[in-house]
Scaffold this motif. Structure first.
Motif, PDB file in Angstrom:
ATOM      1  N   ARG A 198      -7.008 -13.112 -21.344  1.00 36.19           N
ATOM      2  CA  ARG A 198      -7.714 -12.249 -20.408  1.00 36.19           C
ATOM      3  C   ARG A 198      -7.588 -12.770 -18.983  1.00 36.19           C
ATOM      4  O   ARG A 198      -7.271 -12.021 -18.060  1.00 36.19           O
ATOM      5  N   SER A 199      -7.803 -14.080 -18.772  1.00 40.31           N
ATOM      6  CA  SER A 199      -7.741 -14.596 -17.413  1.00 40.31           C
ATOM      7  C   SER A 199      -6.312 -14.577 -16.892  1.00 40.31           C
ATOM      8  O   SER A 199      -6.090 -14.367 -15.704  1.00 40.31           O
ATOM      9  N   ALA A 200      -5.327 -14.769 -17.760  1.00 33.08           N
ATOM     10  CA  ALA A 200      -3.934 -14.720 -17.314  1.00 33.08           C
ATOM     11  C   ALA A 200      -3.596 -13.328 -16.788  1.00 33.08           C
ATOM     12  O   ALA A 200      -2.943 -13.183 -15.755  1.00 33.08           O
ATOM     13  N   ALA A 201      -4.022 -12.287 -17.490  1.00 32.04           N
ATOM     14  CA  ALA A 201      -3.755 -10.926 -17.042  1.00 32.04           C
ATOM     15  C   ALA A 201      -4.464 -10.647 -15.713  1.00 32.04           C
ATOM     16  O   ALA A 201      -3.891 -10.010 -14.819  1.00 32.04           O
ATOM     17  N   ALA A 202      -5.688 -11.135 -15.556  1.00 38.39           N
ATOM     18  CA  ALA A 202      -6.428 -10.923 -14.310  1.00 38.39           C
ATOM     19  C   ALA A 202      -5.768 -11.660 -13.155  1.00 38.39           C
ATOM     20  O   ALA A 202      -5.654 -11.131 -12.045  1.00 38.39           O
ATOM     21  N   VAL A 203      -5.316 -12.890 -13.412  1.00 41.17           N
ATOM     22  CA  VAL A 203      -4.634 -13.658 -12.372  1.00 41.17           C
ATOM     23  C   VAL A 203      -3.340 -12.957 -11.979  1.00 41.17           C
ATOM     24  O   VAL A 203      -3.009 -12.815 -10.791  1.00 41.17           O
ATOM     25  N   GLY A 204      -2.575 -12.503 -12.993  1.00 41.73           N
ATOM     26  CA  GLY A 204      -1.320 -11.806 -12.703  1.00 41.73           C
ATOM     27  C   GLY A 204      -1.544 -10.538 -11.910  1.00 41.73           C
ATOM     28  O   GLY A 204      -0.801 -10.241 -10.973  1.00 41.73           O
ATOM     29  N   ALA A 205      -2.569  -9.775 -12.269  1.00 40.29           N
ATOM     30  CA  ALA A 205      -2.864  -8.536 -11.548  1.00 40.29           C
ATOM     31  C   ALA A 205      -3.236  -8.817 -10.104  1.00 40.29           C
ATOM     32  O   ALA A 205      -2.777  -8.128  -9.180  1.00 40.29           O
ATOM     33  N   ASP A 206      -4.054  -9.843  -9.886  1.00 42.26           N
ATOM     34  CA  ASP A 206      -4.441 -10.199  -8.509  1.00 42.26           C
ATOM     35  C   ASP A 206      -3.220 -10.620  -7.703  1.00 42.26           C
ATOM     36  O   ASP A 206      -3.059 -10.207  -6.544  1.00 42.26           O
ATOM     37  N   PHE A 207      -2.356 -11.405  -8.323  1.00 41.30           N
ATOM     38  CA  PHE A 207      -1.163 -11.882  -7.611  1.00 41.30           C
ATOM     39  C   PHE A 207      -0.241 -10.712  -7.259  1.00 41.30           C
ATOM     40  O   PHE A 207       0.289 -10.632  -6.142  1.00 41.30           O
ATOM     41  N   ILE A 208      -0.042  -9.780  -8.193  1.00 38.97           N
ATOM     42  CA  ILE A 208       0.828  -8.630  -7.919  1.00 38.97           C
ATOM     43  C   ILE A 208       0.258  -7.782  -6.788  1.00 38.97           C
ATOM     44  O   ILE A 208       1.001  -7.276  -5.937  1.00 38.97           O
ATOM     45  N   ARG A 209      -1.060  -7.623  -6.760  1.00 35.13           N
ATOM     46  CA  ARG A 209      -1.676  -6.844  -5.670  1.00 35.13           C
ATOM     47  C   ARG A 209      -1.388  -7.484  -4.316  1.00 35.13           C
ATOM     48  O   ARG A 209      -1.295  -6.796  -3.295  1.00 35.13           O
ATOM     49  N   GLN A 210      -1.258  -8.805  -4.283  1.00 35.88           N
ATOM     50  CA  GLN A 210      -0.943  -9.486  -3.029  1.00 35.88           C
ATOM     51  C   GLN A 210       0.549  -9.370  -2.691  1.00 35.88           C
ATOM     52  O   GLN A 210       0.923  -9.239  -1.533  1.00 35.88           O
ATOM     53  N   VAL A 211       1.392  -9.426  -3.706  1.00 42.15           N
ATOM     54  CA  VAL A 211       2.844  -9.438  -3.496  1.00 42.15           C
ATOM     55  C   VAL A 211       3.387  -8.049  -3.154  1.00 42.15           C
ATOM     56  O   VAL A 211       4.217  -7.887  -2.256  1.00 42.15           O
ATOM     57  N   MET A 212       2.923  -7.031  -3.873  1.00 40.77           N
ATOM     58  CA  MET A 212       3.541  -5.713  -3.802  1.00 40.77           C
ATOM     59  C   MET A 212       3.660  -5.163  -2.373  1.00 40.77           C
ATOM     60  O   MET A 212       4.738  -4.710  -1.973  1.00 40.77           O
ATOM     61  N   PRO A 213       2.591  -5.178  -1.560  1.00 41.57           N
ATOM     62  CA  PRO A 213       2.733  -4.591  -0.227  1.00 41.57           C
ATOM     63  C   PRO A 213       3.707  -5.358   0.662  1.00 41.57           C
ATOM     64  O   PRO A 213       4.221  -4.809   1.643  1.00 41.57           O
ATOM     65  N   ARG A 214       3.958  -6.621   0.321  1.00 41.54           N
ATOM     66  CA  ARG A 214       4.841  -7.449   1.153  1.00 41.54           C
ATOM     67  C   ARG A 214       6.314  -7.300   0.783  1.00 41.54           C
ATOM     68  O   ARG A 214       7.181  -7.880   1.435  1.00 41.54           O
ATOM     69  N   LEU A 215       6.616  -6.550  -0.265  1.00 40.94           N
ATOM     70  CA  LEU A 215       8.008  -6.385  -0.695  1.00 40.94           C
ATOM     71  C   LEU A 215       8.775  -5.391   0.175  1.00 40.94           C
ATOM     72  O   LEU A 215      10.002  -5.378   0.147  1.00 40.94           O
ATOM     73  N   GLN A 216       8.027  -4.560   0.923  1.00 40.81           N
ATOM     74  CA  GLN A 216       8.681  -3.553   1.746  1.00 40.81           C
ATOM     75  C   GLN A 216       9.607  -4.230   2.760  1.00 40.81           C
ATOM     76  O   GLN A 216       9.211  -5.173   3.439  1.00 40.81           O
ATOM     77  N   GLY A 217      10.809  -3.754   2.845  1.00 41.16           N
ATOM     78  CA  GLY A 217      11.813  -4.355   3.745  1.00 41.16           C
ATOM     79  C   GLY A 217      12.743  -5.291   3.005  1.00 41.16           C
ATOM     80  O   GLY A 217      13.913  -5.425   3.362  1.00 41.16           O
ATOM     81  N   PHE A 218      12.212  -5.961   1.962  1.00 44.53           N
ATOM     82  CA  PHE A 218      13.062  -6.835   1.142  1.00 44.53           C
ATOM     83  C   PHE A 218      13.731  -6.023   0.022  1.00 44.53           C
ATOM     84  O   PHE A 218      14.835  -6.351  -0.402  1.00 44.53           O
ATOM     85  N   ILE A 219      13.015  -5.008  -0.472  1.00 44.07           N
ATOM     86  CA  ILE A 219      13.563  -4.098  -1.478  1.00 44.07           C
ATOM     87  C   ILE A 219      13.449  -2.699  -0.876  1.00 44.07           C
ATOM     88  O   ILE A 219      12.376  -2.099  -0.895  1.00 44.07           O
ATOM     89  N   PRO A 220      14.531  -2.175  -0.307  1.00 38.35           N
ATOM     90  CA  PRO A 220      14.434  -0.893   0.421  1.00 38.35           C
ATOM     91  C   PRO A 220      13.990   0.265  -0.475  1.00 38.35           C
ATOM     92  O   PRO A 220      14.386   0.353  -1.628  1.00 38.35           O
ATOM     93  N   ASP A 221      13.159   1.161   0.117  1.00 39.73           N
ATOM     94  CA  ASP A 221      12.758   2.392  -0.571  1.00 39.73           C
ATOM     95  C   ASP A 221      13.923   3.380  -0.543  1.00 39.73           C
ATOM     96  O   ASP A 221      14.813   3.301   0.288  1.00 39.73           O
TER      97      ASP A 221
END
Length: 213
Positions: free
Chosen positions: A190-213
């Motif tokens: 349970r905590s691993a999934a919560a940690v992963g979800a929190d980390f992805i929420r931080q990473v995802m918005p920063r991917l713009q420009g590195f992975i073009p839409d």
């Protein structure tokens, strides 16, 4: 000519057509212009409350994966949380030179699959669903969260990823895509999934420009 001969002939014709289509697609994609993107090594080391450190891959691994641009880091979060982040970006995919699925690569590294499913997240740009893959190697357990990201889509299925590779190649002359993989050492599921979800929420918005839409 027997029915068996007719059926064999149709299968040969279909195989020849698919082979010719694959060759034609490769020619089209190799001639397509590459979409500008920022090198992944410029991705922030600081992501919210997480601080990262680079883990360069060995020359042998790089040669085996035939990577064009990649990032491999470990991030440390508040409360001694740890998350591995691996991104492989392919600016131009062709058949035989495309993304390697973790379902194939991880067993090759000694990780055995235990369970797989999906994890759905709500982000400012909407809901996404990523692969949730539990693996083990000896006494180690890790939760692997990964997805294929291509032209603004977050895709779980490698088969749909291949479909859009062809579809967008025909419509837009583009086949660029990335694999994004987050690895969380398991203490409890349970905590691993919560940690992963929190980390992805931080990473995802920063991917713009590195992975073009």
């Amino acid at each position: 000519m027997s029915d068996h001969d007719h059926q064999f002939g149709r299968l040969c014709a279909l195989a020849a057509l698919l082979f010719a289509s694959a060759l034609s697609m490769n020619v089209i994609l190799r001639q397509a212009p590459r979409i500008p993107s920022r090198p992944l090594q410029q991705f922030p080391l600081r992501v919210g409350a997480w601080q990262g450190a680079s883990l360069p891959l060995s020359g042998k691994t790089l040669a085996a994966l035939d990577l064009h641009d990649y990032l491999n880091r470990v991030y440390f979060g508040p409360g001694q949380q740890v998350a591995g982040l691996y991104i492989a970006y392919y600016p131009q995919q062709t058949f035989g030179d495309d993304i390697h699925s973790p379902k194939n690569c991880l067993p090759g590294s000694g990780w055995e699959p235990i369970a797989n499913g999906a994890l759905t997240l709500t982000l400012p740009r909407g809901r996404i669903s990523v692969n949730r893959y539990l693996v083990a190697r000896g006494s180690q357990r890790e939760l692997i969260l990964y997805w294929f990201q291509q032209r603004g889509r977050v895709i779980r299925s490698e088969y749909w990823s291949k479909f859009y590779q062809v579809w967008d190649g025909l419509r837009q002359g583009r086949s660029d895509a990335a694999l994004v993989r987050v690895a969380i050492p398991i203490q409890d599921n349970r905590s691993a999934a919560a940690v992963g979800a929190d980390f992805i929420r931080q990473v995802m918005p920063r991917l713009q420009g590195f992975i073009p839409d």
